[in-house]
Every structure is written in C-alpha cells, then in structure tokens.
Design a protein around this motif. Structure first.
Motif, PDB file in Angstrom:
ATOM      1  N   THR A 140       0.668  -1.143   0.087  1.00 36.93           N
ATOM      2  CA  THR A 140      -0.174  -0.106   0.060  1.00 36.93           C
ATOM      3  C   THR A 140       0.850   1.237  -0.168  1.00 36.93           C
ATOM      4  N   SER A 141       2.139   1.127   0.246  1.00 37.03           N
ATOM      5  CA  SER A 141       2.935   2.534   0.227  1.00 37.03           C
ATOM      6  C   SER A 141       3.408   2.751  -1.237  1.00 37.03           C
ATOM      7  N   MET A 142       3.426   1.724  -2.213  1.00 36.44           N
ATOM      8  CA  MET A 142       3.832   2.166  -3.516  1.00 36.44           C
ATOM      9  C   MET A 142       3.091   3.036  -4.339  1.00 36.44           C
ATOM     10  N   PRO A 143       1.712   3.135  -4.236  1.00 40.33           N
ATOM     11  CA  PRO A 143       0.961   3.961  -4.899  1.00 40.33           C
ATOM     12  C   PRO A 143       1.221   5.423  -4.679  1.00 40.33           C
ATOM     13  N   ASN A 144       1.504   5.783  -3.533  1.00 39.75           N
ATOM     14  CA  ASN A 144       1.820   7.335  -3.328  1.00 39.75           C
ATOM     15  C   ASN A 144       3.338   7.507  -3.824  1.00 39.75           C
ATOM     16  N   MET A 145       4.242   6.527  -3.781  1.00 37.93           N
ATOM     17  CA  MET A 145       5.322   6.999  -4.504  1.00 37.93           C
ATOM     18  C   MET A 145       5.061   7.082  -6.196  1.00 37.93           C
ATOM     19  N   LEU A 146       4.249   6.028  -6.644  1.00 38.18           N
ATOM     20  CA  LEU A 146       4.174   6.065  -8.113  1.00 38.18           C
ATOM     21  C   LEU A 146       3.257   7.227  -8.534  1.00 38.18           C
ATOM     22  N   ALA A 147       2.273   7.801  -7.783  1.00 37.58           N
ATOM     23  CA  ALA A 147       1.524   9.042  -8.045  1.00 37.58           C
ATOM     24  C   ALA A 147       2.506  10.188  -8.210  1.00 37.58           C
ATOM     25  N   PHE A 148       3.345  10.273  -7.100  1.00 34.45           N
ATOM     26  CA  PHE A 148       4.356  11.762  -6.871  1.00 34.45           C
ATOM     27  C   PHE A 148       4.956  11.272  -8.010  1.00 34.45           C
ATOM     28  N   GLU A 149       5.626  10.355  -8.471  1.00 32.63           N
ATOM     29  CA  GLU A 149       6.665  10.533  -9.733  1.00 32.63           C
ATOM     30  C   GLU A 149       6.006  10.757 -10.915  1.00 32.63           C
ATOM     31  N   TRP A 150       4.741  10.111 -11.210  1.00 37.03           N
ATOM     32  CA  TRP A 150       3.993  10.283 -12.427  1.00 37.03           C
ATOM     33  C   TRP A 150       3.329  11.649 -12.471  1.00 37.03           C
ATOM     34  N   ILE A 151       2.917  12.292 -11.269  1.00 40.67           N
ATOM     35  CA  ILE A 151       2.483  13.735 -11.464  1.00 40.67           C
ATOM     36  C   ILE A 151       3.782  14.576 -11.799  1.00 40.67           C
ATOM     37  N   LYS A 152       4.746  14.322 -11.111  1.00 35.56           N
ATOM     38  CA  LYS A 152       6.030  15.262 -11.305  1.00 35.56           C
ATOM     39  C   LYS A 152       6.443  15.102 -12.705  1.00 35.56           C
ATOM     40  N   ASN A 153       6.354  13.907 -13.284  1.00 36.81           N
ATOM     41  CA  ASN A 153       6.877  13.679 -14.674  1.00 36.81           C
ATOM     42  C   ASN A 153       5.441  14.250 -15.675  1.00 36.81           C
ATOM     43  N   GLY A 154       4.379  14.647 -15.163  1.00 40.59           N
ATOM     44  CA  GLY A 154       3.305  14.943 -16.106  1.00 40.59           C
ATOM     45  C   GLY A 154       2.847  13.823 -17.029  1.00 40.59           C
ATOM     46  N   VAL A 155       2.734  12.585 -16.578  1.00 39.33           N
ATOM     47  CA  VAL A 155       2.253  11.511 -17.264  1.00 39.33           C
ATOM     48  C   VAL A 155       0.869  10.991 -17.242  1.00 39.33           C
TER      49      VAL A 155
ATOM     50  N   THR B 166       4.505  22.409 -12.007  1.00 42.02           N
ATOM     51  CA  THR B 166       5.799  22.738 -11.745  1.00 42.02           C
ATOM     52  C   THR B 166       6.300  22.501 -10.351  1.00 42.02           C
ATOM     53  N   HIS B 167       5.424  22.357  -9.450  1.00 39.61           N
ATOM     54  CA  HIS B 167       5.787  22.207  -7.875  1.00 39.61           C
ATOM     55  C   HIS B 167       5.000  21.167  -7.600  1.00 39.61           C
ATOM     56  N   VAL B 168       5.554  20.028  -6.955  1.00 42.11           N
ATOM     57  CA  VAL B 168       5.151  18.662  -6.416  1.00 42.11           C
ATOM     58  C   VAL B 168       5.514  18.258  -5.127  1.00 42.11           C
ATOM     59  N   LYS B 169       4.746  18.210  -4.274  1.00 43.51           N
ATOM     60  CA  LYS B 169       5.141  17.917  -2.696  1.00 43.51           C
ATOM     61  C   LYS B 169       4.510  16.647  -2.226  1.00 43.51           C
ATOM     62  N   ARG B 170       5.121  15.925  -1.477  1.00 45.67           N
ATOM     63  CA  ARG B 170       4.269  14.746  -0.588  1.00 45.67           C
ATOM     64  C   ARG B 170       3.909  15.216   0.700  1.00 45.67           C
ATOM     65  N   GLU B 171       3.017  14.661   1.166  1.00 43.81           N
ATOM     66  CA  GLU B 171       2.496  14.883   2.408  1.00 43.81           C
ATOM     67  C   GLU B 171       2.221  16.487   2.904  1.00 43.81           C
TER      68      GLU B 171
END
Length: 239
Positions: free
Chosen positions: A83-98, A106-111
């Motif tokens: 269950t911790s993987m979706p957060n990491m995936l979403a962050f990377e994919w939003i950051k890369n705009g895919v 242009t600015h993406v933060k977690r938590e």
C-alpha cells in the motif's frame, strides 16, 4: 512510464497471512521467512495460500522482518499489495506529467496538510493549486475494481476535507491506483462500506475529481496503463 523496483525481488510461495501485518513465505531455496504486509485491509480477492509471491529485501537492522511483501499472483496476473507503492508512483508520475488530467504541474510535494487532514500530494503551477489523495485498490468483484476492501473512517475524513479544499477554490482529486489488470471499471464497494460510497458520490457531486489509474505490476516494476472508466452508482446500477 515504467518505474522499476529499487532492489531485486525475491520469489516465493505464500504460506499464510496473519495478524494483518505479517505473512509467512517459503522462498525458492526452501527457506521459510516472515515478511511485512503493509496492507491492513481484508485483502479480499487478492489472498490465496500457496500462490506465488514476490518480496523485496529490507536492509534495516531495526526491523524484525527482513522482507516486505510486494505482490501476489492470482489467476495468472500479478497484483500489487504494497500500500505504500501507490503514493510513490503517483508522486513520480504527477511530477513527470504523465497522468492524463494531472499534467503541467511545476511544483509537486508529498504529505501536505489542509485543515485536519494530511494529503498524499500537493501540486501547483502558475494557474492552480491541487490536493491529491491516493488510495491503493486491489479488490475485484466481477470486472469491477472496488474501494475500500474494509470500512475506512480515515477515508471518509479525507473525502470530507477534499470537499473543503474544493470549496476554498482549489482543485481536489481522489486518485485510485488500481494495482491489477483483470478489471475494466472502477466503483466504490457499496456492500463493504456504504457510508464511504455515499460520501464519494457526494464529494464527486461537489466537484472532487475521481481518477482511477490502472497500473500493471510486474517483478521488474510498475507500468502505467491509463485512466479507467468509473461508475459511482450502487452495485446493481453499475453491473
């Protein structure tokens, strides 16, 4: 966009899951190990003793379990249960705009906190600000992916606060990461948590966006397949 696992996974066979957070696994070399199970839900439709599994090794002397359970094979398909993987995936994919609909930030933060809730991702650009809550989806009913697989008061609180985010003039997104490929429609689990399901309908009507994201989970990593269609009506209406 493919995101690899940070370390090489270890193959084995599930003996049993117990105490919610533990799973005994027989590795291919015959060794029996106990792995940490991050999934606190019922794991209904993605739990089968004797099934193939993959674990990731953990190099932390403070941790009692030296492996984390990552995926299980059900009916020939791998299902991601960490269950911790979706957060990491979403962050990377939003950051890369895919992710369709979540590009150009242009600015993406977690938590990041809003009100009395902490959301998984905050993103902004020159024209808008956006809060994103990420949920892991593994439950399958027929051809439907459903959430949650157990009652979630925390999930209800997130929906309430997302409505406040929307009312304050910012963008509010409920991002469901579906870690299985044998489904083609997303919807809430009315029979398991009718309160959450009703609240999701209410939030959607209030402008909270629903984005179900289908991901193929493989021993080599994660592949973004795209946005799934969804139906937030009752089970009878959506089948």
């Amino acid at each position: 966009m493919h995101i690899p696992f940070p370390s090489t996974l270890v193959h084995g066979t599930l003996i049993k899951r117990y105490k919610r957070f533990l799973a005994d696994v027989t590795l291919d070399n015959g060794e029996e190990v106990t792995a940490h199970c991050t999934n606190s839900g019922s794991m209904k439709s993605c739990l089968e003793e004797g099934a193939e599994v993959y674990l990731s090794p953990v190099n932390d002397p403070k941790r009692k379990t030296k492996f984390t359970w990552e995926m299980i094979k059900i009916d020939g398909n791998w299902i991601g249960i960490n269950t911790s993987m979706p957060n990491m995936l979403a962050f990377e994919w939003i950051k890369n705009g895919v992710i369709p609909g979540l590009e150009r930030y242009t600015h993406v933060k977690r938590e990041v906190t809003f009100g009395d809730s902490r959301f998984d991702i905050y993103a902004e650009n020159e024209t808008e600000k956006c809060f994103v809550e990420v949920k892991n989806v593994t439950l399958k009913e027929g051809n439907h992916a459903r959430f949650p697989d157990a009652k979630t008061t925390r999930g209800q609180k997130h929906l309430e606060t997302l409505m406040q985010v929307k009312q304050s003039g910012m963008r509010a997104v409920m991002l469901y990461v579906v870690q299985r490929v044998d489904v083609d429609l997303f919807g809430p689990a009315w029979q398991i948590d009718p309160q959450y399901s009703l609240l999701l309908q209410k939030a959607h009507s209030a402008g909270v966006e629903v984005i179900p994201l289908q991901v193929q989970v493989l021993p080599s990593g994660f592949k973004l397949l795209g946005v799934m269609p969804y139906n937030l009506n009752t089970e009878k209406a959506s089948t």
